[in-house]
Design a protein around this motif. Structure first.
Motif, short mmCIF file in Angstrom:
data_model
loop_
_atom_site.label_atom_id
_atom_site.label_comp_id
_atom_site.label_asym_id
_atom_site.label_seq_id
_atom_site.Cartn_x
_atom_site.Cartn_y
_atom_site.Cartn_z
N VAL A 1 -58.52 52.87 -41.84
CA VAL A 1 -58.88 52.68 -40.44
C VAL A 1 -60.37 52.36 -40.31
O VAL A 1 -61.20 53.01 -40.95
N LYS A 2 -60.67 51.38 -39.50
CA LYS A 2 -62.06 51.07 -39.17
C LYS A 2 -62.22 51.14 -37.66
O LYS A 2 -61.50 50.46 -36.92
N VAL A 3 -63.16 51.97 -37.20
CA VAL A 3 -63.39 52.17 -35.77
C VAL A 3 -64.80 51.72 -35.42
O VAL A 3 -65.76 52.13 -36.09
N ASP A 4 -64.94 50.88 -34.41
CA ASP A 4 -66.25 50.51 -33.90
C ASP A 4 -66.33 50.92 -32.44
O ASP A 4 -65.31 51.00 -31.75
N VAL A 5 -67.52 51.20 -31.98
CA VAL A 5 -67.74 51.64 -30.59
C VAL A 5 -68.76 50.70 -29.95
O VAL A 5 -69.88 50.56 -30.43
N GLN A 6 -68.34 50.02 -28.89
CA GLN A 6 -69.19 49.03 -28.24
C GLN A 6 -68.94 49.03 -26.73
O GLN A 6 -67.93 49.54 -26.26
N ALA A 7 -69.87 48.43 -26.00
CA ALA A 7 -69.70 48.24 -24.56
C ALA A 7 -68.59 47.23 -24.31
O ALA A 7 -68.22 46.46 -25.20
N MET A 8 -68.07 47.20 -23.09
CA MET A 8 -66.93 46.35 -22.77
C MET A 8 -67.19 44.87 -23.05
O MET A 8 -66.31 44.15 -23.50
N ARG A 9 -68.42 44.40 -22.77
CA ARG A 9 -68.67 42.96 -22.95
C ARG A 9 -68.50 42.53 -24.40
O ARG A 9 -68.07 41.40 -24.68
N TYR A 10 -68.81 43.42 -25.34
CA TYR A 10 -68.64 43.08 -26.76
C TYR A 10 -67.21 43.34 -27.21
O TYR A 10 -66.67 42.61 -28.04
N LEU A 11 -66.61 44.39 -26.67
CA LEU A 11 -65.22 44.71 -27.04
C LEU A 11 -64.31 43.51 -26.79
O LEU A 11 -63.53 43.12 -27.67
N GLN A 12 -64.42 42.90 -25.64
CA GLN A 12 -63.54 41.79 -25.30
C GLN A 12 -63.77 40.59 -26.22
O GLN A 12 -62.82 39.97 -26.71
#
Length: 301
Positions: free
Chosen positions: A122-133
């Motif tokens: 599993v690889k998890v990244d955490v970002q703001a919505m603008r980058y997530l999309q």
């Protein structure tokens, strides 16, 4: 666009100087400087201002760096992806989530799926919505977990919960024992809110505007987590979704529902093309299960 020049630019930003970046790329300083100049010419704007042999990022350079990092992020993972394909490793999950969902929802869901399949990578990244999309649309992740609305045309969404608007208060606040609050109740309170150009701030502004009011924030921040931290430290109140409180840890804040029809919708963000892997589907089931338990535990409707 030259990939090596892009990588050099990223190294200058992260290492701080042209000489260090040149050394990291086994280039002379003059050769690195030429690569940088060619990149700036190709882009049509300056990435750095030159001041006494120092490179100071321009505003355009800082914005470009964020986009360049997104591209290089995916490229750096290509060897790992190739190795997985070579080994025919099917048990993998790459997901991205907004910060305030990590502690209450994403982390328990990841723990459950990993306990079920110890071989899962599993690889998890955490970002703001603008980058997530953008990153989900670019197939850099199997799935994203975030908040509606979606703005990217290459994204499809599937809502998994809708939650009420809450007022987050410091422990022991005079309003903490109320069953519901109105904007009248908040009159005179210092408000910690999001920056004006964010979706969350626009949502909160609309709540005030519906009652003919204007939100006047004492402190403006870039994330709900930062707003919650300031309130937990003893200043003001903040308005948002119920995930603000658990993102800081139990007991740091208290929350009371705000009387409004506005609700926060959270969803899975998936690439519009292609089918979800079975592992991804299983993860979404765990997210839905964890969310139901969370709503039941806290009494949200």
């Amino acid at each position: 666009m030259n990939l090596k020049a892009l990588q050099l630019f990223s190294s200058i930003m992260s290492l701080g100087t042209l000489s260090r970046a040149a050394e990291a790329h086994f280039l002379s300083e003059s050769a690195a400087s030429r690569q940088l100049s060619v990149l700036e010419t190709e882009l049509g704007f300056k990435l750095f201002s030159r001041e006494k042999r120092s490179l100071i990022p321009t505003p355009q350079g800082r914005k470009f760096y964020l986009e360049a990092e997104r591209i290089l992020y995916g490229l750096n993972d290509l060897p790992e992806i190739a190795e997985i394909i070579k080994r025919e490793q099917k048990s993998s999950l790459r997901l991205i989530a907004i910060p305030r969902l990590v502690r209450p929802i994403v982390s328990p869901a990841v723990a459950r799926i990993c306990n079920e399949d110890p071989e899962l990578q599993v690889k998890v990244d955490v970002q703001a919505m603008r980058y997530l999309q953008r990153w989900v649309a670019g197939f850099q992740f199997h799935i994203g977990v975030g908040r509606l609305p979606a703005e990217h045309p290459s994204i499809v969404t599937r809502k998994f919960c809708s939650l009420p608007t809450m007022v987050a208060l410091p422990r022991g606040h005079r309003l903490a024992n109320r069953s519901e609050l109105t904007l009248d109740d908040l009159e005179g309170e210092s408000v910690v809110s999001l920056l004006k150009d964010t979706h969350l701030r626009k949502n909160i502004d609309s709540i005030y505007q519906a009652e003919g009011r204007t939100l006047r924030a004492s402190v403006e921040v870039s994330s709900s987590y930062s707003a919650g931290c300031i309130v937990a430290s003893g200043f003001g109140i903040t308005i948002g979704d119920p995930f603000i409180v658990p993102s800081l840890g139990k007991g740091e804040l208290e929350h009371v529902p705000l009387k409004t029809d506005f609700r926060y919708d959270f969803a899975f963000f998936e690439p519009a093309q292609g089918q979800l892997l079975e592992t991804t589907k299983l993860f979404t089931q765990h997210v839905e299960e964890v969310t139901r338990e969370y709503i039941q535990e806290h009494g949200f409707e």
